[in-house]
Enzyme design. Structure first.
Site, short mmCIF file in Angstrom:
data_model
loop_
_atom_site.label_atom_id
_atom_site.label_comp_id
_atom_site.label_asym_id
_atom_site.label_seq_id
_atom_site.Cartn_x
_atom_site.Cartn_y
_atom_site.Cartn_z
N ARG A 46 -4.17 -5.58 3.13
CA ARG A 46 -3.39 -4.42 2.72
C ARG A 46 -4.12 -3.76 1.55
O ARG A 46 -5.11 -4.28 1.06
CB ARG A 46 -1.93 -4.77 2.37
CG ARG A 46 -1.62 -6.13 1.87
CD ARG A 46 -2.20 -6.47 0.52
NE ARG A 46 -1.85 -5.48 -0.49
CZ ARG A 46 -2.53 -5.24 -1.58
NH1 ARG A 46 -3.65 -5.92 -1.83
NH2 ARG A 46 -2.15 -4.35 -2.46
N GLY A 47 -3.61 -2.59 1.14
CA GLY A 47 -4.32 -1.78 0.17
C GLY A 47 -5.10 -0.71 0.91
O GLY A 47 -5.84 -1.01 1.86
N ALA A 48 -4.93 0.55 0.50
CA ALA A 48 -5.47 1.66 1.27
C ALA A 48 -6.97 1.54 1.56
O ALA A 48 -7.39 1.65 2.72
CB ALA A 48 -5.15 2.99 0.57
N ARG A 89 -0.32 1.55 10.18
CA ARG A 89 0.30 1.88 8.89
C ARG A 89 0.21 3.40 8.72
O ARG A 89 -0.90 3.93 8.63
CB ARG A 89 -0.41 1.19 7.72
CG ARG A 89 -0.53 -0.32 7.76
CD ARG A 89 0.77 -1.06 7.50
NE ARG A 89 1.46 -0.72 6.28
CZ ARG A 89 1.23 -1.25 5.08
NH1 ARG A 89 0.26 -2.14 4.92
NH2 ARG A 89 1.98 -0.91 4.04
N GLN A 196 3.42 -8.25 -4.36
CA GLN A 196 1.96 -8.15 -4.48
C GLN A 196 1.49 -8.34 -5.92
O GLN A 196 0.41 -8.87 -6.17
CB GLN A 196 1.47 -6.80 -3.96
CG GLN A 196 1.63 -6.60 -2.48
CD GLN A 196 2.87 -5.80 -2.14
OE1 GLN A 196 3.90 -5.94 -2.81
NE2 GLN A 196 2.81 -4.96 -1.12
N ASP A 237 -2.12 5.43 -2.17
CA ASP A 237 -2.33 5.38 -0.72
C ASP A 237 -2.59 6.75 -0.13
O ASP A 237 -3.23 6.87 0.91
CB ASP A 237 -1.12 4.73 -0.06
CG ASP A 237 -1.10 3.24 -0.28
OD1 ASP A 237 -1.54 2.50 0.62
OD2 ASP A 237 -0.68 2.79 -1.36
N ASN A 247 2.31 5.86 -3.54
CA ASN A 247 1.85 4.51 -3.84
C ASN A 247 3.01 3.55 -3.56
O ASN A 247 4.09 3.97 -3.14
CB ASN A 247 1.38 4.41 -5.30
CG ASN A 247 0.61 3.13 -5.57
OD1 ASN A 247 -0.30 2.77 -4.82
ND2 ASN A 247 0.96 2.42 -6.63
N LYS A 248 2.78 2.28 -3.80
CA LYS A 248 3.78 1.26 -3.48
C LYS A 248 5.14 1.60 -4.08
O LYS A 248 5.24 2.10 -5.18
CB LYS A 248 3.30 -0.09 -4.00
CG LYS A 248 4.19 -1.27 -3.66
CD LYS A 248 4.49 -1.36 -2.16
CE LYS A 248 3.25 -1.44 -1.32
NZ LYS A 248 3.55 -1.38 0.14
#
Length: 346
Positions: A46-48, A89, A196, A237, A247-248
Site C-alpha cells: 500500500r502507499g500510492a 484501488r 499504518q 494519494d 490522503n489517508k
C-alpha cells in the site's frame, strides 16, 4: 534501510507483506498479475508510489502470461491485464499513472516482436521502481530545510519506505533531516482502522533509530495545543489542480488542528501524484472499504454485530490548510493552481 518494499527478482515480484508487520517480516513471491492485483487490493502492499510500482510490475508479469501470435491479440489481452490492476484501488493516481506509462511503452514498440515487448515492459517496471527511489530522495532533500533543529514532527499513516520503492515521501523528509544531523523527534498517529502509523511508521522509524512516539489519532489536538508538535508532514494519494490533497482518512482533521494551532502542515509527494485534470478535491474518487475493517481488530470484534458502518479510506484536505507541497522538483507554496501547472510544464 534494512528492508525492500518491492522488487523484481528472477521474473517474479517480491513484496514485503505489510499486513504481517510489525510482528513478522515476511516476503511474498508473486508469479502472475492476478495475485499482484489481489496483493494491492488486500493492502499487502500500500502507499500510492508503492502500488504504482506494483501495478507496473503486475503489467510486466501479465505480459509474460499472454499467449499471442500478433500484436493485436497481445494488445487486447494486455488491456485486460491493465483493467484488472486498475480496478484494485480507485483513489491513488500513481496506480493509473504507472499503468498508462506501461501501455505507452507497449504501443510505442508495437512493430517489434512480442519477446522484445515483454522484455521492454519488464525493464520499464524496474525503471519505475528505480526512479521512485531517486524521487523520494529528492523530496527529502527539498523538504529537510523545512524541518528545524529540535523539531517534533507529526505524521499520519505511513508515507515511508513501505509506501514507496524505498526511503519514503513524508518520512523521506524526516529521514533527510535526521541524516543532516538535526535533532528531531516524530509523533506518529496510530491511523485507524488499518493502524499504518502504529504498525508501519513506528516500525520503520525505530529500525532507523529515529526517535518516535506513538499516539492515538484523537490525541493530536491535545499535543498540538501543549506545544509538543512543531510541524506536520504527510504523504498524498492524489493532488488536484488547486492543491486539494487526498490522503489517508484522518489527514483532514490533522490539517485543521494544525491550522488552529499555527503549526505548518506540509504534503510530500512525487509529481506523479498530481492530477491536474481535476479542478478540485471534490472530484477525487474516494475508496470505501469493507465494514469489518472498522468492526474488527486483528480478527476480534470490537463493535456490536450488525451495526451500520462507513469506512472511507481517504479524505481530502483543502489547499488552504497546506503550508507547502514538497515534490522532487521543489516546494510549491501559495498559488497552487499556477505553481503546480508550472511544475509540470503546463
Amino acid at each position: 534501510m534494512s528492508f525492500r518494499t518491492i522488487e523484481w527478482r528472477d521474473n517474479k515480484v517480491v513484496m514485503i507483506d505489510q499486513t504481517r508487520l510489525p510482528g513478522e517480516e515476511v516476503y511474498n513471491v508473486y508469479e502472475d498479475f492476478q495475485s499482484v492485483a489481489e496483493a494491492i487490493r488486500g493492502m499487502i502492499i500500500r502507499g500510492a508510489p508503492a502500488i504504482g510500482v506494483a501495478a507496473a510490475m503486475g503489467v510486466a508479469l501479465g505480459a509474460r502470461e499472454i499467449i499471442a501470435d500478433t500484436y493485436e491479440s497481445f494488445s487486447r489481452q494486455l488491456t485486460n491485464v491493465c483493467d484488472v490492476l486498475a480496478r484494485t484501488r480507485p483513489t491513488a493516481v500513481n496506480l493509473f499513472w504507472a499503468i498508462e506509462r506501461m501501455k505507452r511503452v507497449a504501443e510505442s514498440n508495437k512493430d517489434r516482436d512480442l519477446h522484445f515487448i515483454r522484455e521492454t515492459l519488464k525493464a520499464e517496471a524496474i525503471r519505475i521502481e528505480e526512479e521512485d527511489l531517486e524521487i523520494c530522495r529528492a523530496i527529502g532533500r527539498h523538504g529537510a530545510p523545512l524541518i528545524r533543529e529540535g523539531a517534533t514532527v507529526l505524521t499520519h499513516c505511513n508515507a515511508g519506505g513501505l509506501a514507496t520503492a524505498g526511503y519514503g515521501t513524508a518520512l523521506g523528509v524526516i529521514r533527510a533531516a535526521h541524516e543532516a544531523g538535526k535533532n528531531i523527534q516524530v509523533f506518529a498517529d496510530e491511523t485507524r482502522p488499518w493502524l499504518q502509523g502504529a504498525r508501519l511508521t513506528a516500525w520503520e522509524l525505530m529500525k532507523d533509530g529515529i526517535p518516535v512516539t506513538l499516539i492515538a489519532d484523537n490525541m493530536a489536538g491535545y499535543f498540538m495545543k501543549k506545544g509538543a508538535i512543531t510541524a506536520c508532514v504527510v504523504g498524498a494519494d492524489r493532488i488536484a489542480a488547486n492543491g486539494d490533497t487526498a490522503n489517508k482518512i484522518g489527514t483532514y482533521s490533522v490539517a485543521v488542528l494544525a491550522k488552529e494551532n499555527k503549526i505548518p502542515f506540509y504534503v510530500a509527494a512525487p509529481v506523479s501524484t498530481l492530477d491536474l485534470s481535476l479542478k478540485s478535491g471534490d472530484e477525487i474518487p474516494i475508496e470505501e472499504r469493507h465494514a469489518c475493517e472498522v468492526t474488527h481488530l486483528q480478527g476480534l470484534p470490537v463493535a456490536p454485530e450488525g451495526v451500520k458502518v462507513r469506512n472511507p479510506a481517504f479524505d481530502v484536505t483543502p489547499a488552504k490548510y497546506i503550508a507547502g507541497i514538497i515534490t522532487e522538483k521543489g516546494v510549491v507554496r501559495g498559488d497552487y493552481e499556477r505553481e503546480l501547472k508550472a511544475l509540470v510544464g503546463q
